[in-house]
Write a protein that holds these residues in place. Structure first.
Motif, PDB file in Angstrom:
ATOM      1  N   GLN A 135       5.931  24.598  51.315  1.00  0.00           N
ATOM      2  CA  GLN A 135       6.632  25.674  50.604  1.00  0.00           C
ATOM      3  C   GLN A 135       7.737  26.296  51.445  1.00  0.00           C
ATOM      4  OE1 GLN A 135       6.104  26.311  47.425  1.00  0.00           O
ATOM      5  NE2 GLN A 135       4.469  24.799  47.344  1.00  0.00           N
ATOM      6  N   GLY A 136       7.688  26.076  52.747  1.00  0.00           N
ATOM      7  CA  GLY A 136       8.713  26.645  53.611  1.00  0.00           C
ATOM      8  C   GLY A 136       8.476  26.254  55.056  1.00  0.00           C
ATOM      9  N   PHE A 137       9.465  26.576  55.889  1.00  0.00           N
ATOM     10  CA  PHE A 137       9.315  26.340  57.327  1.00  0.00           C
ATOM     11  C   PHE A 137      10.287  27.212  58.097  1.00  0.00           C
ATOM     12  CE2 PHE A 137      12.639  23.337  56.198  1.00  0.00           C
ATOM     13  CZ  PHE A 137      13.464  23.246  57.314  1.00  0.00           C
ATOM     14  N   MET A 181      23.193  30.496  62.065  1.00  0.00           N
ATOM     15  CA  MET A 181      22.498  29.519  61.265  1.00  0.00           C
ATOM     16  C   MET A 181      22.367  30.055  59.843  1.00  0.00           C
ATOM     17  SD  MET A 181      21.676  26.979  63.279  1.00  0.00           S
ATOM     18  CE  MET A 181      23.026  27.014  64.387  1.00  0.00           C
ATOM     19  N   ARG A 182      21.709  29.354  59.007  1.00  0.00           N
ATOM     20  CA  ARG A 182      21.583  29.721  57.610  1.00  0.00           C
ATOM     21  C   ARG A 182      20.167  30.195  57.356  1.00  0.00           C
ATOM     22  NH1 ARG A 182      20.902  24.606  56.610  1.00  0.00           N
ATOM     23  NH2 ARG A 182      19.176  25.197  57.789  1.00  0.00           N
ATOM     24  N   HIS A 183      20.024  31.059  56.412  1.00  0.00           N
ATOM     25  CA  HIS A 183      18.698  31.577  56.146  1.00  0.00           C
ATOM     26  C   HIS A 183      18.536  31.803  54.657  1.00  0.00           C
ATOM     27  CE1 HIS A 183      18.106  31.911  60.374  1.00  0.00           C
ATOM     28  NE2 HIS A 183      19.321  32.402  60.432  1.00  0.00           N
ATOM     29  N   SER A 184      17.328  31.599  54.181  1.00  0.00           N
ATOM     30  CA  SER A 184      17.065  31.730  52.764  1.00  0.00           C
ATOM     31  C   SER A 184      16.924  33.185  52.369  1.00  0.00           C
ATOM     32  CB  SER A 184      15.833  30.920  52.390  1.00  0.00           C
ATOM     33  OG  SER A 184      14.763  31.242  53.226  1.00  0.00           O
ATOM     34  N   ARG A 185      16.735  33.407  51.104  1.00  0.00           N
ATOM     35  CA  ARG A 185      16.676  34.748  50.551  1.00  0.00           C
ATOM     36  C   ARG A 185      15.462  35.513  51.052  1.00  0.00           C
ATOM     37  NH1 ARG A 185      18.843  31.802  46.024  1.00  0.00           N
ATOM     38  NH2 ARG A 185      20.951  32.516  45.750  1.00  0.00           N
ATOM     39  N   PRO A 186      15.513  36.845  50.864  1.00  0.00           N
ATOM     40  CA  PRO A 186      14.424  37.670  51.362  1.00  0.00           C
ATOM     41  C   PRO A 186      13.144  37.473  50.571  1.00  0.00           C
ATOM     42  CG  PRO A 186      15.899  38.996  50.039  1.00  0.00           C
ATOM     43  CD  PRO A 186      16.529  37.622  50.173  1.00  0.00           C
ATOM     44  N   THR A 187      12.084  37.992  51.141  1.00  0.00           N
ATOM     45  CA  THR A 187      10.789  37.906  50.495  1.00  0.00           C
ATOM     46  C   THR A 187      10.269  39.297  50.191  1.00  0.00           C
ATOM     47  OG1 THR A 187       9.714  37.874  52.622  1.00  0.00           O
ATOM     48  CG2 THR A 187      10.216  35.736  51.640  1.00  0.00           C
ATOM     49  N   PHE A 209      16.975  41.237  54.344  1.00  0.00           N
ATOM     50  CA  PHE A 209      15.677  40.752  54.807  1.00  0.00           C
ATOM     51  C   PHE A 209      15.544  40.969  56.317  1.00  0.00           C
ATOM     52  CE2 PHE A 209      13.456  37.104  56.775  1.00  0.00           C
ATOM     53  CZ  PHE A 209      12.178  37.298  56.273  1.00  0.00           C
ATOM     54  N   TYR A 210      16.538  40.527  57.080  1.00  0.00           N
ATOM     55  CA  TYR A 210      16.463  40.641  58.527  1.00  0.00           C
ATOM     56  C   TYR A 210      16.499  42.094  58.988  1.00  0.00           C
ATOM     57  CZ  TYR A 210      16.773  35.632  58.700  1.00  0.00           C
ATOM     58  OH  TYR A 210      16.503  34.300  58.535  1.00  0.00           O
ATOM     59  N   LYS A 211      17.314  42.917  58.348  1.00  0.00           N
ATOM     60  CA  LYS A 211      17.335  44.341  58.704  1.00  0.00           C
ATOM     61  C   LYS A 211      15.973  44.977  58.427  1.00  0.00           C
ATOM     62  CE  LYS A 211      22.269  45.194  58.356  1.00  0.00           C
ATOM     63  NZ  LYS A 211      23.349  45.911  57.668  1.00  0.00           N
ATOM     64  N   ARG A 212      15.360  44.608  57.319  1.00  0.00           N
ATOM     65  CA  ARG A 212      14.034  45.129  56.976  1.00  0.00           C
ATOM     66  C   ARG A 212      12.997  44.713  58.024  1.00  0.00           C
ATOM     67  NH1 ARG A 212      14.050  43.394  52.024  1.00  0.00           N
ATOM     68  NH2 ARG A 212      12.684  41.614  52.249  1.00  0.00           N
ATOM     69  N   HIS A 213      13.215  43.589  58.680  1.00  0.00           N
ATOM     70  CA  HIS A 213      12.297  43.095  59.698  1.00  0.00           C
ATOM     71  C   HIS A 213      12.727  43.480  61.119  1.00  0.00           C
ATOM     72  CE1 HIS A 213       9.439  40.857  57.239  1.00  0.00           C
ATOM     73  NE2 HIS A 213      10.464  40.678  56.433  1.00  0.00           N
ATOM     74  N   GLY A 230       8.553  34.272  53.603  1.00  0.00           N
ATOM     75  CA  GLY A 230       9.583  34.360  54.643  1.00  0.00           C
ATOM     76  C   GLY A 230       9.158  35.305  55.760  1.00  0.00           C
ATOM     77  N   GLY A 231       8.608  36.446  55.384  1.00  0.00           N
ATOM     78  CA  GLY A 231       8.124  37.395  56.379  1.00  0.00           C
ATOM     79  C   GLY A 231       6.956  36.837  57.175  1.00  0.00           C
TER      80      GLY A 231
END
Length: 175
Positions: free
Chosen positions: A81-83, A1-7, A143-147, A110-111
């Motif tokens: 602002q997001g979902f 899927m698609r994901h927005s930029r990191p936070t 972002f995902y690696k950081r999480h 995002g986080g």
């Protein structure tokens, strides 16, 4: 899927309120998805509606009240602002998308959305969470690696424009 930029790091506490999706949110969520992704990757209205209505799915919406008056903030005077849209499967959760308004990226939103989805999945006793991200979306990969997500495999020509995706996963087991 698609994901927005990191936070930004989680120590910046954004003033966002997370709540469950309401059907009256749909148009705003679809418009936000159109802003977050290129036309080849953004969902059509039909696709987004189907993902939201998928059995076992949940959508968490982040809103920022335009007014400080709590009585007024309950209605449509709040700006989404997001979902995050997550499907719940037998043993795992699957993030379909995280969309964050451009002006709210790098604020921790995002986080915050991701942690809330993970918490719900843990409460549902799911073992892991998976997602797909475009191979060229380096900010999302970081972002995902950081999480705590790791790359599981490459999915060739995953997107309609022929772009590959990376499947990523994270264990939800207690540490």
């Amino acid at each position: 899927m698609r994901h927005s930029r990191p936070t930004a790091p989680a120590d910046k506490a954004p003033p966002f309120v997370l709540r469950n999706y309401r059907p009256s949110d749909f148009k705003a969520l679809w418009r936000l998805d159109q802003l977050c992704f290129t036309p080849e990757i953004a969902y059509t209205e039909y696709e987004l509606q189907q993902f939201i209505e998928y059995p076992g799915a949940f959508t968490l919406v982040a809103e920022e009240p335009i007014t400080e008056d709590p009585a007024v903030a309950e209605d449509a005077t709040c700006l989404i602002q997001g979902f995050i849209l997550t499907h719940v499967h037998k043993k795992h959760g699957h993030i379909i998308t995280i969309d964050v308004r451009q002006s709210q990226r790098r604020t921790g939103l995002g986080g915050q959305l991701l942690r809330a989805s993970e918490e719900r999945l843990r409460a549902l006793k799911r073992e892991a969470i998976v997602l797909e991200v475009a191979v060229d979306n380096l900010p999302a990969l970081k972002f995902y690696k950081r999480h705590g997500f790791t790359i599981v495999k490459t999915i060739p020509r995953y997107y309609s424009n022929g772009l590959d995706a990376l499947e990523m996963a994270k264990s939800l087991s207690p540490a």
